[in-house]
Scaffold this motif. Structure first.
Motif, short mmCIF file in Angstrom:
data_model
loop_
_atom_site.label_atom_id
_atom_site.label_comp_id
_atom_site.label_asym_id
_atom_site.label_seq_id
_atom_site.Cartn_x
_atom_site.Cartn_y
_atom_site.Cartn_z
N ASN A 338 31.81 41.97 44.46
CA ASN A 338 31.11 40.92 43.69
C ASN A 338 29.60 40.99 43.79
OD1 ASN A 338 33.47 39.79 42.67
ND2 ASN A 338 33.74 38.43 44.46
N GLU A 339 29.10 41.74 44.74
CA GLU A 339 27.65 41.91 44.91
C GLU A 339 27.17 43.22 44.31
OE1 GLU A 339 25.98 39.41 46.01
OE2 GLU A 339 27.85 38.31 46.44
N ARG A 383 28.53 38.25 35.09
CA ARG A 383 28.93 36.85 34.89
C ARG A 383 30.28 36.78 34.20
NH1 ARG A 383 23.27 36.24 34.06
NH2 ARG A 383 23.48 36.54 31.81
N GLU A 384 30.50 37.67 33.22
CA GLU A 384 31.79 37.71 32.53
C GLU A 384 32.92 38.04 33.50
OE1 GLU A 384 32.64 37.04 29.34
OE2 GLU A 384 30.59 36.32 29.00
N ARG A 385 32.68 39.02 34.41
CA ARG A 385 33.73 39.39 35.36
C ARG A 385 34.06 38.23 36.30
NH1 ARG A 385 33.27 41.77 32.04
NH2 ARG A 385 32.65 43.91 31.64
N GLN A 386 33.03 37.48 36.72
CA GLN A 386 33.26 36.34 37.61
C GLN A 386 34.10 35.25 36.94
OE1 GLN A 386 32.49 36.17 40.91
NE2 GLN A 386 31.98 38.33 40.58
N GLN A 387 34.07 35.23 35.60
CA GLN A 387 34.91 34.28 34.86
C GLN A 387 36.28 34.85 34.51
OE1 GLN A 387 32.66 33.04 31.45
NE2 GLN A 387 30.96 32.26 32.67
N SER A 410 34.10 50.27 30.18
CA SER A 410 35.11 49.23 30.03
C SER A 410 35.30 48.60 31.40
CB SER A 410 36.43 49.81 29.52
OG SER A 410 36.28 50.30 28.21
N GLY A 411 34.84 47.37 31.56
CA GLY A 411 34.88 46.71 32.85
C GLY A 411 35.97 45.66 32.93
N VAL A 412 36.67 45.60 34.06
CA VAL A 412 37.71 44.59 34.28
C VAL A 412 37.55 44.02 35.68
CG1 VAL A 412 39.40 45.62 32.71
CG2 VAL A 412 39.32 46.37 35.08
N PRO A 413 37.88 42.73 35.87
CA PRO A 413 37.80 42.15 37.22
C PRO A 413 38.95 42.65 38.10
CG PRO A 413 38.63 40.53 35.65
CD PRO A 413 38.27 41.72 34.85
N ILE A 414 38.71 42.74 39.40
CA ILE A 414 39.74 43.10 40.38
C ILE A 414 40.14 41.84 41.12
CG2 ILE A 414 40.28 44.50 42.40
CD1 ILE A 414 38.18 46.50 41.49
N LEU A 415 41.44 41.56 41.19
CA LEU A 415 41.96 40.36 41.84
C LEU A 415 42.70 40.74 43.11
CD1 LEU A 415 43.44 38.55 38.70
CD2 LEU A 415 41.11 38.45 39.56
N ASP A 416 42.62 39.87 44.12
CA ASP A 416 43.44 40.10 45.31
C ASP A 416 44.81 39.46 45.12
OD1 ASP A 416 43.07 37.38 45.61
OD2 ASP A 416 41.77 37.53 47.36
N GLU A 418 45.99 36.72 46.03
CA GLU A 418 45.97 35.30 45.73
C GLU A 418 45.31 34.99 44.39
OE1 GLU A 418 44.02 33.50 49.00
OE2 GLU A 418 45.64 33.90 50.43
N GLY A 419 44.94 36.03 43.65
CA GLY A 419 44.34 35.82 42.34
C GLY A 419 42.84 35.59 42.38
N THR A 420 42.22 35.78 43.53
CA THR A 420 40.78 35.60 43.65
C THR A 420 40.06 36.88 43.21
OG1 THR A 420 41.13 34.11 45.52
CG2 THR A 420 38.91 35.00 45.22
N ILE A 421 38.98 36.71 42.45
CA ILE A 421 38.20 37.86 41.99
C ILE A 421 37.37 38.40 43.15
CG2 ILE A 421 36.41 38.64 40.39
CD1 ILE A 421 37.32 36.40 38.49
N VAL A 422 37.63 39.66 43.49
CA VAL A 422 36.95 40.25 44.65
C VAL A 422 36.02 41.39 44.22
CG1 VAL A 422 38.77 39.63 46.26
CG2 VAL A 422 38.90 41.80 45.03
N GLY A 423 35.99 41.71 42.95
CA GLY A 423 35.12 42.79 42.49
C GLY A 423 35.45 43.17 41.07
#
Length: 946
Positions: A338-339, A383-387, A410-416, A418-423
């Motif tokens: 996320n950083e 910001r889009e990935r965090q959402q 092509s960017g996609v969020p990574i979830l752990d 528990e469904g939390t966005i970690v990257g």
């Protein structure tokens, strides 16, 4: 008897009576005394009795008071009913609990208060009590309170016997709604829980603390091959169930051992994997059941996860497969937290960027790899990935050697878990070569656009530079015919006119094709006389081929009698092209124009037109090219030349209207062109369209009007002035736009003929100046004389405030027609027909003074406001224009100008429809012109009324 003897006798009698009276008095006194004594005794007895009664009453009142206080202190309802079910007594608590007073209950039957559905049950309860002579019973039932809500009552009923008969029933009833509601909710919850557990897609077993079965569902029985039904298992001791089922497991001893360990430890666990000998895979959850600190039993849940496990395995193998594919493809994968810190870089990305994975891990991707000008793009995407949103974008990355590459990310969020966005993960595709190609294409497109603009400018210049002298040539050839030339001169003039017409046709075809290819041809549907249009075409060509052995005939379907709705101008051009083509290739014989209705439905008529000739025909091998641009059937062997665009334009015009066109021909026998177009049937009179050639008769009466001619070309000045002189039209000549504006300030004209391209001030600027300033000609018709046939130039002319346009070169008939249409009407002589007398009579009756006042107000106050309409149009202030039109509309009717009032109604409609500003300008100018023309009539009418 002597007197003395009488006296003695009286005396003796008196004595005897006295003695008797004395004795009686004594007796009487004695009796009176006895009576007095008896009376005193009775009085004493009465007093004692009264005291006793008072004491008893006081005692009764005290007892009743204690009894009533006792009843009223109880929070329950106490009531009595007779054997007939009618209330004889009810305590006051009933009002607190149910809202009814005691009086509203007494005398009513108990079923009047019981909720529907429970009355029969309660009647049977009381009947059983009476028949079986029960002393006391208990029952619960719902009653309807006074405000309509339901109250559950629990009551104890006792019977009162009198002579071995039940004389009445006494009941103590209390509100048990809360308990009843809790019981209902508990029962509902139990039912839901039981249904839920029974319906779960997992096998469920619930045992109490003694390991007896409390609840089990069918799926549990199916998984463990239990023959008994779930109902038969309830209550059984299942402490040895593990031993019973272990033979089904791959590791039977481990299965038993784990169950006993879970039971002893009483610790919840989830997701234990168990393999069965039949190949199925189970997932076990164990939950010890506690109520507070008290242990209440065990819950076991077994889920068949075989399919999920196999799917997970397939996904794992697929991930391994595709990870290998991705590494071998032209796609570079990069994972960041996320950083924006790089946590993994795949092989292909490393090759793409020139770094090793170890060199990238731990670096900030946005600062280490991304070109500085794209940091805002990265921030937005982050910001889009965090959402939780995926996205695609392009940017430049800086390679290890300092060079840059373009990549599509092509960017996609990574979830752990528990469904939390970690990257996020980015898939990078190298676009560098494509970007270079795009830049080259953009340059090529710019060159093409510049060329297209140059072509457009060339066409506009060609149109002006050729059409302007061509206008004078064609015009002068017409005027030369009026000078009584000799036969040889007439022959020369014919050659001159034919050559000029041919040149005009070439230019028109080129410009028409340019407009069609640019998609700037629009279909304008309006009512028109189809038969009249065909006869007009016939008349034009009869005049053209006069003296040649060719007949032109028109054959109409008998059903073509009324008006049709379509683009009559476009239809006229199609017919002129086809008939002109037939006339060109026919030396003798006939040309036949046919129109017939081929099919129709409720609103549309499909009309087939045929133009057949007996000319030279077309070779069969050439039929496929006749509608192609710049193609001629026999360009070398025929005396008639052209651009080869006429039939191509015709085909485009037909197809623009949704029609089709075809050709049949035999060489040496003639040709037949057939096209079919859709039209709508119209009952309204045809609106005046653009004038077709030959529509205007030169013998028609032409109204005399003063004309301002604004033209800088000497030949065209001569041509127009000669025509106006011939028609006895007074005119003033201005050599440029500036002179036109100055002349417009000096005197009033009826029409201004305005050339467009002029030095000092062009026609657009001059028109705007005349329309925007107060002068005698601010609202009179201005006709554009333009050598440009480009649609842009015509639209600009209308937007500048011109009323119409005449394209050079034009023939005398076309100019004459425009003068006839825009010449001012002779209103004074026709005032009686223009003013709506019926409307005035309806408004004012015989009150001429009031009518005169309204006419005066209209002339002094309303007319200046009407004259503001064109200015509002120029300013494109539609809101203000709409308000002004709505305000002024009824004032026309107040002075009998119903026709102009209707024009205002039409103007208001087209404003609401969002019509183009040029159309609004035409309407506004027309209304202003007509209003100012009526001023003398209104003044005369006001004078008469006064």
């Amino acid at each position: 008897m002597t007197q003395t003897g009488d006296a003695d006798l009286f005396k003796r009698r008196f004595e005897r009576e006295k003695a008797a009276r004395t004795q009686a008095e004594v007796i009487l006194e004695k009796k009176a005394l006895e009576l007095y004594d008896a009376n005193e005794q009775l009085k004493h007895l009465n007093e004692n009795l009264e005291q006793q009664i008072r004491d008893k009453l006081a005692e009764l009142r005290e007892s009743e008071q204690r009894y009533r206080q006792l009843i009223e202190s109880v929070q329950d309802i106490i009531y009595k009913i007779g054997p007939d079910g009618v209330f004889t007594f009810v305590s006051s608590v009933v009002e607190k609990l149910l809202g009814y007073t005691e009086q509203e209950f007494v005398g009513k039957h108990f079923t009047d208060f019981v909720a529907p559905g429970y009355r029969k049950q309660l009647v049977e309860f009381y009947q059983t009590m009476l028949l079986e002579r029960l002393d006391s019973t208990y029952t619960e039932f719902p009653v309807v309170a006074k405000d309509g809500h339901i109250v559950w009552i629990g009551q104890t009923v006792r019977s009162i016997n009198n002579n071995d008969e039940i004389s009445e029933l006494v009941a103590v009833a209390r509100d048990v709604s809360d308990r009843k509601q809790a019981e209902i909710e508990l029962q509902t919850t139990q039912t839901r829980l039981s249904t839920l557990i029974t319906s779960l897609q997992s096998g469920v077993l619930v045992k109490d603390e003694q390991r007896r079965v409390i609840l089990v569902n069918q799926l549990f029985c199916d998984i463990f091959e239990v023959k008994e039904s779930p109902q038969q298992l309830i209550g059984l001791d299942y402490s040895q169930s593990a031993e019973q089922f272990k033979y089904l497991m791959v590791d039977p001893d481990g299965f038993v051992r784990q169950i006993e360990q879970l039971v002893q430890n009483r610790q919840a666990t989830a997701g234990e994997e168990i393999r069965m000998v039949n190949g199925r895979i189970l997932e076990r959850d164990y939950v010890p059941i506690y109520f507070g600190e008290e242990f209440m039993g065990h819950l076991w849940k077994y889920s068949d996860v075989t399919e999920k496990y196999l799917a997970r395995e397939r996904i794992r193998r697929s991930e391994e497969k595709y990870r290998g594919i991705m590494n071998n493809m032209e796609l570079g994968l990069l994972e960041v937290d996320n950083e924006q810190t790089i946590i993994r870089s795949y092989e292909r990305f490393c090759k793409m960027i020139g770094y090793t994975e170890n060199e990238l891990i731990g670096k900030k991707a946005d600062k280490f790899l991304v070109a500085p000008e794209f940091t805002t793009v990265i921030s937005q995407q982050q910001r889009e990935r965090q959402q939780g949103n995926a996205g695609s974008y392009e940017l430049q990355l800086v390679k290890q050697d300092g060079s840059r590459i373009w990549v599509l990310v092509s960017g996609v969020p990574i979830l752990d878990e528990e469904g939390t966005i970690v990257g996020s993960m980015g898939i990078h595709y190298d676009l560098t070569e494509r970007k270079q190609l795009e830049e080259e294409l953009a340059k090529a497109k710019q060159i093409a656009d510049d060329a297209r603009q140059a072509e457009k400018q060339f066409l506009a210049n060609m149109s002006h530079e050729i059409r302007t002298p061509l206008n004078a040539i064609i015009g002068m050839s017409h005027l030369l015919f009026d000078t009584q030339p000799s036969r040889q001169q007439r022959e020369y003039i014919d050659i001159l006119k034919t050559s000029a017409d041919f040149l005009h046709s070439l230019i028109s075809d080129l410009l028409d094709m340019t407009k069609i290819e640019a998609g700037r041809i629009e279909v304008y549907a309006r009512p028109f006389d189809l038969g009249g249009l065909l006869r007009a075409v016939q008349k034009v060509f009869e005049m053209k081929i006069q003296g040649r052995p060719i007949d032109i005939d028109v054959m109409l379907d008998a059903r073509i009698t009324d008006n049709f709705i379509g683009d009559d101008v476009m239809l006229n051009q199609i017919l002129m092209n086809l008939v002109g083509n037939a006339e060109k290739f026919t030396e003798e014989g006939s040309i036949q124009i046919t129109a017939r209705i081929r099919k129709q439905d409720e609103s549309t008529y499909w009309i087939e037109f045929t133009v057949a000739d007996t000319g030279i025909g077309i070779p069969e091998e050439k039929l496929e090219v006749v509608f192609q641009k710049f193609k001629q059937v026999n360009p070398q062997g025929h005396k008639h030349k052209g651009t080869g665009l006429g039939l191509a334009i015709t085909k485009e015009l037909v197809e623009i209207q949704g029609g089709t066109i075809s050709v049949k021909s035999r060489e040496g026998e003639g040709s037949q062109f057939t096209f079919m177009l859709p039209f709508r049937k119209g009952d309204a009179l045809a609106e005046p369209g653009l004038p077709a050639i030959g529509d205007v008769s030169m013998g028609d009466e032409l109204k005399v009007c003063h004309i301002l001619v604004v033209e800088d070309n000497l030949m065209n000045q001569k041509y127009i002035s000669s025509l106006l002189t011939k028609w006895n039209m007074p005119y003033t000549l201005a050599l440029d736009g500036k002179q036109a504006v100055e002349e417009a300030k000096k005197q009033r004209f009826d029409i201004i003929l305005m050339d467009i391209q002029m030095p000092i001030m062009n026609g657009y600027e001059a028109t705007v100046a005349i329309r925007s300033t107060h002068n005698p000609n601010q609202h009179i018709p201005i006709i554009a004389l333009t050598a440009s046939a480009m649609l842009d130039h015509k639209n600009i002319a209308l937007e500048a405030g011109m009323n119409d346009f005449l394209t050079k070169p034009f023939e005398p008939a076309q100019l004459r027609d425009l003068l006839q249409r825009f010449a001012p009407a002779e209103l004074q002589a026709d005032a009686e027909n223009i003013i709506d007398r019926e409307r005035l009579t309806l408004l004012y009756g015989t009150d001429t003074a009031y009518a005169a006042e309204m006419f005066s107000t209209f002339l002094t106050d309303i007319v200046p406001e009407i004259n503001e309409l064109p200015t509002l149009c120029l300013e494109q202030n539609r809101t203000q224009l709409s308000r002004k039109v709505h305000k002024l509309k009824p004032t026309f009717g107040m002075v009998g100008l119903s026709i102009l009032e209707e024009k205002m109604v039409q103007l208001e409609k087209i404003i609401k429809q969002g019509s183009e500003n040029a159309i609004l300008q035409i309407y506004c100018n027309d209304i202003v012109v007509k209003t100012n023309e009526m001023i003398p009539v209104l003044k005369e009418e006001a004078q008469k009324l006064s």
